[in-house]
Design a protein around this motif. Structure first.
Motif, PDB file in Angstrom:
ATOM      1  N   THR A 199      45.916  39.278  41.321  1.00 27.45           N
ATOM      2  CA  THR A 199      44.748  38.849  40.631  1.00 27.45           C
ATOM      3  C   THR A 199      43.447  39.316  41.110  1.00 27.45           C
ATOM      4  OG1 THR A 199      43.715  37.286  39.150  1.00 27.45           O
ATOM      5  CG2 THR A 199      43.999  36.535  41.320  1.00 27.45           C
ATOM      6  N   THR A 200      42.454  39.354  40.442  1.00 30.41           N
ATOM      7  CA  THR A 200      40.963  40.118  40.870  1.00 30.41           C
ATOM      8  C   THR A 200      40.654  39.196  42.282  1.00 30.41           C
ATOM      9  OG1 THR A 200      40.628  40.060  38.619  1.00 30.41           O
ATOM     10  CG2 THR A 200      38.730  40.439  40.019  1.00 30.41           C
ATOM     11  N   THR A 201      40.714  37.807  42.144  1.00 33.45           N
ATOM     12  CA  THR A 201      40.024  36.993  43.109  1.00 33.45           C
ATOM     13  C   THR A 201      40.904  37.406  44.491  1.00 33.45           C
ATOM     14  OG1 THR A 201      39.145  35.469  41.707  1.00 33.45           O
ATOM     15  CG2 THR A 201      39.977  34.582  43.989  1.00 33.45           C
ATOM     16  N   ASN A 233      44.365  40.789  31.960  1.00 30.87           N
ATOM     17  CA  ASN A 233      42.969  40.243  32.182  1.00 30.87           C
ATOM     18  C   ASN A 233      42.448  40.027  30.667  1.00 30.87           C
ATOM     19  OD1 ASN A 233      44.029  40.937  34.635  1.00 30.87           O
ATOM     20  ND2 ASN A 233      42.086  40.916  35.626  1.00 30.87           N
ATOM     21  N   GLY A 264      33.279  40.844  32.334  1.00 22.10           N
ATOM     22  CA  GLY A 264      34.585  41.559  33.009  1.00 22.10           C
ATOM     23  C   GLY A 264      35.674  41.544  32.144  1.00 22.10           C
ATOM     24  N   ASP A 265      36.630  42.007  32.767  1.00 21.70           N
ATOM     25  CA  ASP A 265      37.725  42.168  32.090  1.00 21.70           C
ATOM     26  C   ASP A 265      38.226  40.767  31.389  1.00 21.70           C
ATOM     27  OD1 ASP A 265      38.493  45.007  32.301  1.00 21.70           O
ATOM     28  OD2 ASP A 265      39.219  44.429  34.216  1.00 21.70           O
ATOM     29  N   VAL A 266      38.166  39.734  31.920  1.00 23.08           N
ATOM     30  CA  VAL A 266      38.523  38.351  31.362  1.00 23.08           C
ATOM     31  C   VAL A 266      37.710  37.775  30.332  1.00 23.08           C
ATOM     32  CG1 VAL A 266      38.991  35.828  31.932  1.00 23.08           C
ATOM     33  CG2 VAL A 266      39.930  37.740  33.344  1.00 23.08           C
ATOM     34  N   GLU A 285      25.695  37.246  32.141  1.00 23.79           N
ATOM     35  CA  GLU A 285      26.100  38.380  32.900  1.00 23.79           C
ATOM     36  C   GLU A 285      25.011  38.494  34.043  1.00 23.79           C
ATOM     37  OE1 GLU A 285      27.828  40.209  34.816  1.00 23.79           O
ATOM     38  OE2 GLU A 285      29.708  40.412  33.671  1.00 23.79           O
ATOM     39  N   THR A 317      34.364  32.768  33.518  1.00 26.00           N
ATOM     40  CA  THR A 317      35.361  34.054  33.680  1.00 26.00           C
ATOM     41  C   THR A 317      35.093  34.881  34.742  1.00 26.00           C
ATOM     42  OG1 THR A 317      34.412  35.783  32.327  1.00 26.00           O
ATOM     43  CG2 THR A 317      35.729  34.115  31.116  1.00 26.00           C
ATOM     44  N   ASN A 320      33.496  33.832  40.375  1.00 25.65           N
ATOM     45  CA  ASN A 320      32.470  33.450  41.434  1.00 25.65           C
ATOM     46  C   ASN A 320      32.395  31.789  41.309  1.00 25.65           C
ATOM     47  OD1 ASN A 320      30.033  33.411  42.963  1.00 25.65           O
ATOM     48  ND2 ASN A 320      28.831  35.023  41.621  1.00 25.65           N
ATOM     49  N   ILE A 323      29.054  28.454  38.773  1.00 24.67           N
ATOM     50  CA  ILE A 323      28.551  29.126  37.472  1.00 24.67           C
ATOM     51  C   ILE A 323      27.889  27.952  36.751  1.00 24.67           C
ATOM     52  CG2 ILE A 323      29.260  30.305  35.523  1.00 24.67           C
ATOM     53  CD1 ILE A 323      29.040  31.907  38.401  1.00 24.67           C
ATOM     54  N   ILE A 341      38.372  29.813  33.209  1.00 29.48           N
ATOM     55  CA  ILE A 341      39.541  30.742  32.958  1.00 29.48           C
ATOM     56  C   ILE A 341      39.727  31.616  34.321  1.00 29.48           C
ATOM     57  CG2 ILE A 341      38.892  32.636  31.618  1.00 29.48           C
ATOM     58  CD1 ILE A 341      41.370  32.168  29.970  1.00 29.48           C
ATOM     59  N   HIS A 343      40.066  32.225  38.372  1.00 27.90           N
ATOM     60  CA  HIS A 343      41.263  31.928  39.270  1.00 27.90           C
ATOM     61  C   HIS A 343      41.095  30.601  40.147  1.00 27.90           C
ATOM     62  CE1 HIS A 343      45.031  32.550  41.182  1.00 27.90           C
ATOM     63  NE2 HIS A 343      44.549  32.154  42.430  1.00 27.90           N
ATOM     64  N   ASN A 389      43.883  28.307  30.769  1.00 28.71           N
ATOM     65  CA  ASN A 389      45.018  28.743  29.912  1.00 28.71           C
ATOM     66  C   ASN A 389      46.312  28.511  30.591  1.00 28.71           C
ATOM     67  OD1 ASN A 389      44.489  30.453  32.109  1.00 28.71           O
ATOM     68  ND2 ASN A 389      45.199  32.115  30.900  1.00 28.71           N
TER      69      ASN A 389
HETATM   70  P1  NAI Z   1      35.738  40.968  36.756  1.00 28.12           P
HETATM   71  O1  NAI Z   1      35.151  41.215  38.133  1.00 28.12           O
HETATM   72  O2  NAI Z   1      36.157  42.006  36.009  1.00 28.12           O
HETATM   73  O3  NAI Z   1      34.529  40.298  35.823  1.00 28.12           O
HETATM   74  C1  NAI Z   1      33.843  39.121  36.406  1.00 28.12           C
HETATM   75  C2  NAI Z   1      32.324  39.174  36.011  1.00 28.12           C
HETATM   76  O4  NAI Z   1      31.659  38.033  36.223  1.00 28.12           O
HETATM   77  C3  NAI Z   1      31.815  40.591  36.438  1.00 28.12           C
HETATM   78  O5  NAI Z   1      31.392  41.367  35.398  1.00 28.12           O
HETATM   79  C4  NAI Z   1      30.622  39.895  37.098  1.00 28.12           C
HETATM   80  O6  NAI Z   1      29.280  40.415  37.114  1.00 28.12           O
HETATM   81  C5  NAI Z   1      30.255  38.635  36.399  1.00 28.12           C
HETATM   82  N1  NAI Z   1      29.602  37.587  37.047  1.00 28.12           N
HETATM   83  C6  NAI Z   1      29.556  37.341  38.620  1.00 28.12           C
HETATM   84  N2  NAI Z   1      28.925  36.236  39.075  1.00 28.12           N
HETATM   85  C7  NAI Z   1      28.373  35.739  37.715  1.00 28.12           C
HETATM   86  C8  NAI Z   1      27.335  34.793  37.345  1.00 28.12           C
HETATM   87  N3  NAI Z   1      26.870  34.010  38.569  1.00 28.12           N
HETATM   88  N4  NAI Z   1      27.060  34.755  36.271  1.00 28.12           N
HETATM   89  C9  NAI Z   1      27.485  35.355  35.038  1.00 28.12           C
HETATM   90  N5  NAI Z   1      28.397  36.419  35.343  1.00 28.12           N
HETATM   91  C10 NAI Z   1      28.810  36.736  36.712  1.00 28.12           C
HETATM   92  O7  NAI Z   1      36.714  40.118  37.033  1.00 28.12           O
HETATM   93  P2  NAI Z   1      38.036  39.651  35.879  1.00 28.12           P
HETATM   94  O8  NAI Z   1      39.092  40.653  36.046  1.00 28.12           O
HETATM   95  O9  NAI Z   1      37.694  39.428  34.612  1.00 28.12           O
HETATM   96  O10 NAI Z   1      38.419  38.218  36.450  1.00 28.12           O
HETATM   97  C11 NAI Z   1      37.629  37.224  36.507  1.00 28.12           C
HETATM   98  C12 NAI Z   1      38.603  36.019  37.084  1.00 28.12           C
HETATM   99  O11 NAI Z   1      39.636  35.662  36.381  1.00 28.12           O
HETATM  100  C13 NAI Z   1      39.087  36.419  38.527  1.00 28.12           C
HETATM  101  O12 NAI Z   1      38.959  34.856  39.416  1.00 28.12           O
HETATM  102  C14 NAI Z   1      40.439  36.565  38.204  1.00 28.12           C
HETATM  103  O13 NAI Z   1      41.329  36.401  39.263  1.00 28.12           O
HETATM  104  C15 NAI Z   1      40.649  35.534  37.071  1.00 28.12           C
HETATM  105  N6  NAI Z   1      41.780  35.797  36.309  1.00 28.12           N
HETATM  106  C16 NAI Z   1      42.472  34.976  35.570  1.00 28.12           C
HETATM  107  C17 NAI Z   1      43.344  35.117  34.780  1.00 28.12           C
HETATM  108  C18 NAI Z   1      44.106  33.840  33.980  1.00 28.12           C
HETATM  109  O14 NAI Z   1      45.153  33.934  33.371  1.00 28.12           O
HETATM  110  N7  NAI Z   1      43.249  32.769  33.759  1.00 28.12           N
HETATM  111  C19 NAI Z   1      43.818  36.343  34.332  1.00 28.12           C
HETATM  112  C20 NAI Z   1      43.180  37.565  35.045  1.00 28.12           C
HETATM  113  C21 NAI Z   1      42.262  37.143  36.082  1.00 28.12           C
END
Ligand code: NAI
Length: 475
Positions: A199-201, A233, A264-266, A285, A317, A320, A323, A341, A343, A389
């Motif tokens: 995962t991203t984190t 994601n 982001g993706d999530v 964002e 999502t 970080n 939030i 949602i 990590h 989730n």
């Molecule tokens: P990503 O890096 O694509 O998206 C995160 C977004 O949050 C970025 O666009 C970033 O600019 C934004 N962001 C950062 N700080 C912020 C703030 N203070 N306020 C508003 N926006 C902010 O990462 P992705 O892939 O979307 O993953 C996000 C998290 O979800 C990670 O922790 C990842 O590990 C986790 N994840 C969880 C899943 C699940 O099933 N629960 C599945 C896949 C990923």
């Protein structure tokens, strides 16, 4: 066999669901067939730390079918499906009285102490000859090995600071008990050929360690395979965010105001799903590109401070921390739903919430709590701020996880069989393998691909068999 799960008698139910999932995981089943004879993971001793769900059971049994020995833990205290854990321990050939499967140390609702104990159990192999591979989700197993080795080198485990999070204090306590003069963790680290990270984190952590020069073994970043992050994601969360909300609260989403923090993706998957249910979705964002994407996708983009008092549902999502702060939660509407949602659980300041004078926490059911402020208003917090989730529902469905986990298996084979081609560093799988993962999932959806002609392939400068895009292409 040593293991610790909630209830082995759930194995028969787990097995039936595993069989259903296998049908929905064509990528993993194709890989089993392709490598049945070659057994590329013979000799691999894989320690896995990834949500112990039904889908993960199919992953584990695929690794075993390719020759690996495996020990497993969940990477979150709430995400284990107890029937899946039981079925994996019993195995397809075993019985409850004579389990023949894989040692699993995971149950739904672990304490943090238990969680880190489980992680240690899966990293310490009977006979002391394993693991030689890690399959990680979020990087906790990788972190424990690295910190253990670091403190053995330093000769001492530091004391926790007063302001350090509870979990870090628990990790330091565990390390204080296990860091030894015999260099137990250094030994474990030295045997590991590599880690594949889900995962991203976890991937962020790996790149940071590599930059700092502290990464001890090579890593494959599975998350950034296109067939992982642009599917699991996004489309995975598009499915499971609603599942989490429904199972936790069953509140009607249509007409509500929902805030999605991060696009982001999530975030893209979550915002799309909430809009699909008829919610008015607002995005926050920090990145101008993602903010512009959200705006062009038709979402209002503003700051949390601007809308905290009018929204009904919040989903973080970002990956970080801080939030949603305690001050934000104090300003929310009565019965606003607060969930994460991403990590780790630090996206929502749960510690700060608990410190508000006079606040009362009440359990509605496991993983659903109201927090009542002294003025009588309350908010609903899902999964204690952990990923909702998997805490309140069953995570992503099998088909999307087949994409992620096919990447995982291919990455394990790469690192285990071609170790010398991967000096310490963080790598993504080559594009032809990414395309292969996608290809393995097309038939099940009735997709018919158009074939390039030789002239067309030459015109756009690609091989007829792919890869079809340059590495810098963004999907
Ligand atoms: P990503 O890096 O694509 O998206 C995160 C977004 O949050 C970025 O666009 C970033 O600019 C934004 N962001 C950062 N700080 C912020 C703030 N203070 N306020 C508003 N926006 C902010 O990462 P992705 O892939 O979307 O993953 C996000 C998290 O979800 C990670 O922790 C990842 O590990 C986790 N994840 C969880 C899943 C699940 O099933 N629960 C599945 C896949 C990923």
């Amino acid at each position: 066999m040593d293991f610790k799960v909630a209830d082995l008698s759930l194995a028969a139910f787990g097995r039936k669901e595993i069989q259903l999932a296998e049908h929905e995981m064509p990528g993993l089943m194709a890989i089993r067939k392709e490598y049945a004879e070659a057994q590329p993971l013979a000799g691999a001793k894989i320690m896995g730390s990834l949500h112990m769900t039904i889908q993960t059971a199919v992953l584990i049994e695929t690794l075993v079918a390719l020759g690996a020995e495996v020990r497993w833990v969940s990477c979150n205290i709430f995400s284990t499906q107890d029937h899946a854990a039981a079925a994996v321990v019993v195995g397809p050939e075993g019985t409850v009285d004579d389990p023949k499967g894989v040692p699993v140390f995971a149950w739904k609702g672990e304490t943090l102490e238990e969680y880190w104990w489980c992680t240690e159990q899966a990293l310490v192999w009977p006979g002391g000859d394993g693991p030689n591979m890690i399959l990680d989700d979020g990087g906790d197993a990788t972190l424990l090995v690295h910190k253990g080795a670091e403190y053995e080198k330093a000769g001492a485990v530091p004391s926790a600071g007063e302001d350090d999070p509870e979990e870090w204090k628990i990790i330091l306590d565990l390390l204080r008990r296990t860091v030894t003069a015999e260099n137990k963790w250094t030994e474990i680290a030295s045997r590991i050929k590599g880690v594949t990270e889900e995962t991203t984190t976890g991937v962020h952590r790996l790149y940071e360690m590599f930059k700092a020069g502290s990464l001890l073994f090579p890593a494959i970043n599975v998350n950034d395979s296109v067939t992982k992050s642009k599917f699991d994601n996004k489309y995975g969360c598009r499915h499971s965010v609603i599942d989490g909300l429904n199972r936790a609260t069953d509140v009607l989403i249509g007409g509500k105001v929902a805030v999605v923090a991060g696009y982001g993706d999530v975030g893209k998957g979550c915002a799309d799903a909430l809009r699909g249910q008829g919610a008015r979705v607002i995005v926050t964002e920090i990145d101008p590109i993602c903010a512009l994407q959200a705006a062009m996708d038709g979402f209002q983009v503003t700051t949390l401070d601007d809308v905290v008092g009018i929204a009904d549902i919040f989903v973080t999502t970002t990956g970080n921390f801080d939030i949603i702060t305690a001050a934000h939660m104090a300003k929310m509407k009565h019965n606003a739903i607060v969930s994460n949602i991403g990590h780790f659980d630090n996206e929502i300041d749960m510690a700060g919430l608990a410190k508000i004078p006079g606040i009362v926490k009440t359990e509605i059911k496991p993983q659903v709590h109201t927090w009542t402020f002294p003025d009588g208003r309350q908010i609903l917090v899902l999964a204690e701020g952990r990923l909702m989730n998997l805490g309140c529902a069953t995570g992503h469905p099998s088909f999307v996880m087949s994409n992620s986990f096919t990447n995982q298996v291919i990455a394990q084979i790469e690192l285990f069989t071609k170790t010398e081609q991967y000096p310490v560093g963080v790598y993504v799988l080559p594009k032809h393998l990414d395309e292969k993962v996608a290809r393995l999932h097309l038939d099940a959806l009735g997709v018919k691909l158009t074939k390039l002609t030789k002239a067309q392939a030459e015109y756009i400068g690609v091989d007829i068999e792919g890869p079809y895009k340059a590495d810098h292409y963004r999907y």
